[in-house]
Design an enzyme around this catalytic site. Structure first.
Site, PDB file in Angstrom:
ATOM      1  N   ILE A  80      44.637  47.753  58.312  1.00 36.67           N
ATOM      2  CA  ILE A  80      45.825  48.649  58.776  1.00 36.67           C
ATOM      3  C   ILE A  80      45.228  50.163  58.601  1.00 36.67           C
ATOM      4  O   ILE A  80      45.542  50.897  59.288  1.00 36.67           O
ATOM      5  CB  ILE A  80      47.057  48.587  57.767  1.00 36.67           C
ATOM      6  CG1 ILE A  80      47.709  47.164  57.834  1.00 36.67           C
ATOM      7  CG2 ILE A  80      47.830  49.637  57.754  1.00 36.67           C
ATOM      8  CD1 ILE A  80      48.520  46.790  57.146  1.00 36.67           C
ATOM      9  N   ASP A 121      36.468  53.713  51.126  1.00 38.18           N
ATOM     10  CA  ASP A 121      36.610  52.062  50.920  1.00 38.18           C
ATOM     11  C   ASP A 121      35.272  51.793  50.093  1.00 38.18           C
ATOM     12  O   ASP A 121      34.344  52.418  49.912  1.00 38.18           O
ATOM     13  CB  ASP A 121      36.264  51.495  52.157  1.00 38.18           C
ATOM     14  CG  ASP A 121      36.878  49.959  52.252  1.00 38.18           C
ATOM     15  OD1 ASP A 121      37.938  49.864  53.126  1.00 38.18           O
ATOM     16  OD2 ASP A 121      36.608  49.143  51.683  1.00 38.18           O
ATOM     17  N   ASP A 175      35.525  53.066  44.653  1.00 33.55           N
ATOM     18  CA  ASP A 175      36.568  52.177  44.198  1.00 33.55           C
ATOM     19  C   ASP A 175      37.792  52.695  43.751  1.00 33.55           C
ATOM     20  O   ASP A 175      37.660  53.825  42.726  1.00 33.55           O
ATOM     21  CB  ASP A 175      35.992  51.245  43.165  1.00 33.55           C
ATOM     22  CG  ASP A 175      37.019  49.996  42.534  1.00 33.55           C
ATOM     23  OD1 ASP A 175      38.196  50.285  42.753  1.00 33.55           O
ATOM     24  OD2 ASP A 175      36.456  48.808  42.417  1.00 33.55           O
ATOM     25  N   ASN A 199      46.274  53.450  51.105  1.00 35.48           N
ATOM     26  CA  ASN A 199      46.410  52.298  51.916  1.00 35.48           C
ATOM     27  C   ASN A 199      45.742  51.024  51.265  1.00 35.48           C
ATOM     28  O   ASN A 199      45.934  49.804  51.394  1.00 35.48           O
ATOM     29  CB  ASN A 199      45.792  52.493  53.466  1.00 35.48           C
ATOM     30  CG  ASN A 199      45.692  51.276  54.000  1.00 35.48           C
ATOM     31  OD1 ASN A 199      46.522  50.414  54.583  1.00 35.48           O
ATOM     32  ND2 ASN A 199      44.357  50.814  54.315  1.00 35.48           N
ATOM     33  N   SER A 255      54.934  47.403  50.745  1.00 30.27           N
ATOM     34  CA  SER A 255      54.933  46.223  51.557  1.00 30.27           C
ATOM     35  C   SER A 255      56.411  45.655  51.415  1.00 30.27           C
ATOM     36  O   SER A 255      57.236  45.803  50.305  1.00 30.27           O
ATOM     37  CB  SER A 255      54.122  45.069  50.879  1.00 30.27           C
ATOM     38  OG  SER A 255      54.281  43.739  51.243  1.00 30.27           O
ATOM     39  N   TYR A 257      51.089  39.902  42.924  1.00 31.64           N
ATOM     40  CA  TYR A 257      50.891  40.689  43.681  1.00 31.64           C
ATOM     41  C   TYR A 257      52.483  41.766  44.114  1.00 31.64           C
ATOM     42  O   TYR A 257      52.354  42.917  44.027  1.00 31.64           O
ATOM     43  CB  TYR A 257      50.459  40.340  44.968  1.00 31.64           C
ATOM     44  CG  TYR A 257      50.570  41.349  46.475  1.00 31.64           C
ATOM     45  CD1 TYR A 257      49.530  42.101  46.529  1.00 31.64           C
ATOM     46  CD2 TYR A 257      51.328  40.858  47.405  1.00 31.64           C
ATOM     47  CE1 TYR A 257      49.328  42.737  47.730  1.00 31.64           C
ATOM     48  CE2 TYR A 257      51.399  41.765  48.303  1.00 31.64           C
ATOM     49  CZ  TYR A 257      50.266  42.673  48.694  1.00 31.64           C
ATOM     50  OH  TYR A 257      50.408  43.532  49.781  1.00 31.64           O
ATOM     51  N   LYS A 311      53.406  45.768  44.002  1.00 29.94           N
ATOM     52  CA  LYS A 311      54.165  46.449  45.267  1.00 29.94           C
ATOM     53  C   LYS A 311      55.487  46.905  44.871  1.00 29.94           C
ATOM     54  O   LYS A 311      55.879  48.165  45.129  1.00 29.94           O
ATOM     55  CB  LYS A 311      54.069  45.319  46.269  1.00 29.94           C
ATOM     56  CG  LYS A 311      52.663  45.046  46.969  1.00 29.94           C
ATOM     57  CD  LYS A 311      52.131  46.452  47.397  1.00 29.94           C
ATOM     58  CE  LYS A 311      50.792  46.255  48.178  1.00 29.94           C
ATOM     59  NZ  LYS A 311      50.209  47.574  48.893  1.00 29.94           N
ATOM     60  N   VAL A 361      51.351  41.604  58.840  1.00 32.22           N
ATOM     61  CA  VAL A 361      50.545  42.419  59.811  1.00 32.22           C
ATOM     62  C   VAL A 361      49.180  41.483  60.104  1.00 32.22           C
ATOM     63  O   VAL A 361      48.711  40.944  59.095  1.00 32.22           O
ATOM     64  CB  VAL A 361      50.063  43.696  59.261  1.00 32.22           C
ATOM     65  CG1 VAL A 361      49.647  44.517  60.471  1.00 32.22           C
ATOM     66  CG2 VAL A 361      51.397  44.489  58.630  1.00 32.22           C
TER      67      VAL A 361
HETATM   68  N1  LIG Z   1      48.333  42.859  56.316  1.00 34.38           N
HETATM   69  C1  LIG Z   1      49.391  42.645  55.876  1.00 34.38           C
HETATM   70  O1  LIG Z   1      50.108  41.624  56.378  1.00 34.38           O
HETATM   71  C2  LIG Z   1      50.122  43.571  55.035  1.00 34.38           C
HETATM   72  C3  LIG Z   1      51.475  43.579  54.980  1.00 34.38           C
HETATM   73  C4  LIG Z   1      52.127  44.484  54.136  1.00 34.38           C
HETATM   74  C5  LIG Z   1      51.372  45.359  53.316  1.00 34.38           C
HETATM   75  N2  LIG Z   1      50.202  45.414  53.391  1.00 34.38           N
HETATM   76  C6  LIG Z   1      49.456  46.371  52.816  1.00 34.38           C
HETATM   77  O2  LIG Z   1      48.668  47.220  53.558  1.00 34.38           O
HETATM   78  C7  LIG Z   1      47.350  47.794  53.178  1.00 34.38           C
HETATM   79  C8  LIG Z   1      46.305  47.212  53.796  1.00 34.38           C
HETATM   80  O3  LIG Z   1      46.130  45.921  53.898  1.00 34.38           O
HETATM   81  P1  LIG Z   1      45.305  45.272  55.159  1.00 34.38           P
HETATM   82  O4  LIG Z   1      45.977  44.171  55.435  1.00 34.38           O
HETATM   83  O5  LIG Z   1      44.649  46.204  56.060  1.00 34.38           O
HETATM   84  O6  LIG Z   1      44.095  44.768  54.057  1.00 34.38           O
HETATM   85  P2  LIG Z   1      42.407  44.659  54.541  1.00 34.38           P
HETATM   86  O7  LIG Z   1      41.971  43.434  53.433  1.00 34.38           O
HETATM   87  O8  LIG Z   1      42.317  44.269  55.977  1.00 34.38           O
HETATM   88  O9  LIG Z   1      41.857  45.829  54.188  1.00 34.38           O
HETATM   89  C9  LIG Z   1      41.880  46.598  52.916  1.00 34.38           C
HETATM   90  C10 LIG Z   1      40.739  47.353  52.806  1.00 34.38           C
HETATM   91  O10 LIG Z   1      40.958  48.086  51.560  1.00 34.38           O
HETATM   92  C11 LIG Z   1      39.661  48.035  50.593  1.00 34.38           C
HETATM   93  N3  LIG Z   1      39.818  48.004  49.289  1.00 34.38           N
HETATM   94  C12 LIG Z   1      40.512  46.889  48.382  1.00 34.38           C
HETATM   95  N4  LIG Z   1      40.219  47.399  47.259  1.00 34.38           N
HETATM   96  C13 LIG Z   1      39.835  48.679  47.285  1.00 34.38           C
HETATM   97  C14 LIG Z   1      39.552  49.423  46.333  1.00 34.38           C
HETATM   98  N5  LIG Z   1      39.758  48.979  45.140  1.00 34.38           N
HETATM   99  N6  LIG Z   1      39.170  50.555  46.438  1.00 34.38           N
HETATM  100  C15 LIG Z   1      38.776  51.041  47.370  1.00 34.38           C
HETATM  101  N7  LIG Z   1      39.050  50.189  48.782  1.00 34.38           N
HETATM  102  C16 LIG Z   1      39.480  48.927  48.577  1.00 34.38           C
HETATM  103  C17 LIG Z   1      38.891  46.764  51.512  1.00 34.38           C
HETATM  104  O11 LIG Z   1      37.490  46.699  51.114  1.00 34.38           O
HETATM  105  C18 LIG Z   1      39.476  46.535  52.909  1.00 34.38           C
HETATM  106  O12 LIG Z   1      38.351  47.297  53.694  1.00 34.38           O
HETATM  107  C19 LIG Z   1      47.615  47.000  51.565  1.00 34.38           C
HETATM  108  O13 LIG Z   1      47.871  48.008  50.611  1.00 34.38           O
HETATM  109  C20 LIG Z   1      48.262  46.022  51.742  1.00 34.38           C
HETATM  110  O14 LIG Z   1      48.742  45.591  50.630  1.00 34.38           O
HETATM  111  C21 LIG Z   1      49.450  44.489  54.191  1.00 34.38           C
END
Ligand SMILES: NC(=O)c1ccc[n+]([C@@H]2O[C@H](COP(=O)([O-])OP(=O)(O)OC[C@H]3O[C@@H](n4cnc5c(N)ncnc54)[C@H](O)[C@@H]3O)[C@@H](O)[C@H]2O)c1
Length: 258
Positions: free
Chosen positions: A19, A38, A64, A91, A142, A155, A159, A188
Site C-alpha cells: 500500500i 522503510d 524503524d 502507513n 484497518s 493486531y 489497530k 488488500v
Molecule cells: N494488506 C492488507 O490487507 C491491509 C488491510 C488493512 C490495513 N492494512 C495496513 O496497511 C499498511 C500497509 O500494509 P501492506 O499490506 O502494504 O504491508 P506490507 O507488509 O506489504 O508493507 C509494509 C511495509 O512497512 C514496512 N515496515 C514494517 N514495519 C516497519 C517499521 N517498524 N518501520 C519502518 N517500516 C516498517 C515493511 O518493511 C514493508 O515494506 C499497514 O499499516 C497495514 O496494517 C493492510
C-alpha cells in the site's frame, strides 16, 4: 488540470512495497514531493530506483518507526532534503497474529511498538512544524480497527488504538491548522495478505475464502487504497478531521450473505 498535491511535502512510512508503494506512486503523479521511509533498506533502495523513473522529488531513508530518536533525526533530514514536512502518512504496520492466551509479551510489545507507537513517534516529530504552518496526518488503520477476526490477536487491539491516537491528535490540534484522519482498508492484495494466506495449510483455498467473503467477490488493489489516501491528504477535504474512511468494498457492513 492542476496537480492535486502540488506543494505537499509528504513523509510516508512503509513505502518500500504494498500500500505504501502504491500511495507513493499516486502522490508523485499528483505533484507531491516525497520522503520515503522503510526499515527494509535494500527493498526501499530498489523501490526508489523504480520510482525515480517517474517525475518528482524523492528523498528516502532506512528507519524503524518504533525508534523515536531515529524518527526525530529522519524527519529533520527529510525537511532538509525536500522542505518542511506538511503531510505525514503513517502507513508502516505489521501483522502480529495469535490468540489472547498464546500471544507472548514480546509479540504484544512488537505489535504496539510498530502499529501504534510508530505512528505516534512520526506524528510527534512532524507536529511542531505543522502547528506552525499547517498540515495533515493520515493514519492507515484497518477494518481490524473496529471489528475482530478471531486468531488475529493482538493486531486488532493495536489497530483500535490507532483510531484513538487519530482522534486524540485531531482534537488536540484542530484549532492549529492540522487535520488528523484515518483510512481503514479491508483486505488488500499485498505481500502482507499473501503471507496471511500462506499461513494456512491450503493457501489457495484460504485466498478463495477471503474473496468469497466480499460482497463484490474480490478484495482491493493497493492502488484503490492509494486513491483514497490522495484525497484525504489533499486540500479537497479541508473540514475532514478525526474521521475514519472505510474502503473495504462493503464487507464490514455485511451482516451475512443472503
Ligand atoms: N494488506 C492488507 O490487507 C491491509 C488491510 C488493512 C490495513 N492494512 C495496513 O496497511 C499498511 C500497509 O500494509 P501492506 O499490506 O502494504 O504491508 P506490507 O507488509 O506489504 O508493507 C509494509 C511495509 O512497512 C514496512 N515496515 C514494517 N514495519 C516497519 C517499521 N517498524 N518501520 C519502518 N517500516 C516498517 C515493511 O518493511 C514493508 O515494506 C499497514 O499499516 C497495514 O496494517 C493492510
Amino acid at each position: 488540470m492542476a496537480e492535486r498535491l502540488s506543494g505537499k511535502r509528504i513523509f510516508l512510512t512503509g513505502a518500500a512495497q504494498g500500500i505504501g508503494l502504491a500511495i507513493a506512486e499516486a502522490c508523485l503523479a499528483e505533484g507531491a514531493k516525497l520522503f520515503l521511509v522503510d526499515r527494509d533498506g535494500a527493498l526501499l533502495d530498489k523501490t526508489v530506483a523504480g520510482l525515480a523513473a517517474q517525475r518528482g522529488s524523492i528523498g528516502h531513508a532506512t528507519a524503524d518507526i518504533s525508534d523515536g530518536a531515529a524518527i526525530t533525526a529522519t524527519v529533520l533530514r527529510a525537511a532538509a532534503e525536500i522542505g518542511p514536512i506538511n503531510a505525514l502518512i503513517n502507513n508502516a504496520g505489521m501483522n502480529v497474529f495469535s490468540t489472547p492466551l498464546e500471544a507472548t509479551e514480546e509479540e504484544w510489545n512488537r505489535n504496539f511498538d510498530v502499529n501504534v507507537k510508530g505512528a505516534w513517534n512520526c506524528s510527534k516529530a512532524v507536529l511542531p512544524g505543522m502547528i506552525a504552518s499547517g498540515g495533515a496526518i493520515l493514519n492507515i488503520a484497518s477494518t481490524h480497527s473496529f471489528t475482530i477476526i478471531p486468531h488475529t490477536f493482538p493486531y486488532p487491539v493495536a489497530k483500535h488504538a490507532l483510531l484513538g491516537l487519530t482522534k486524540s491528535l485531531a482534537l488536540e490540534y484542530a484549532g492549529q491548522g492540522v487535520r488528523v484522519n484515518a483510512l481503514a482498508p479491508g483486505y488488500v492484495e499485498t505481500q502482507k495478505a499473501i503471507d496471511y494466506w500462506n499461513s494456512f495449510p491450503d493457501p489457495a483455498a484460504a485466498r478463495a475464502n477471503t474473496m468469497a467473503l466480499h460482497p463484490g467477490g474480490r478484495i482491493a488493489t493497493a492502488g484503490e487504497i492509494a486513491l483514497a489516501a490522495v484525497f484525504m491528504i489533499s486540500d479537497e477535504c479541508p473540514f475532514m478531521n478525526a474521521a475514519t474512511l472505510v474502503v473495504d468494498g462493503g464487507l464490514s457492513q455485511l451482516q451475512h450473505p443472503a
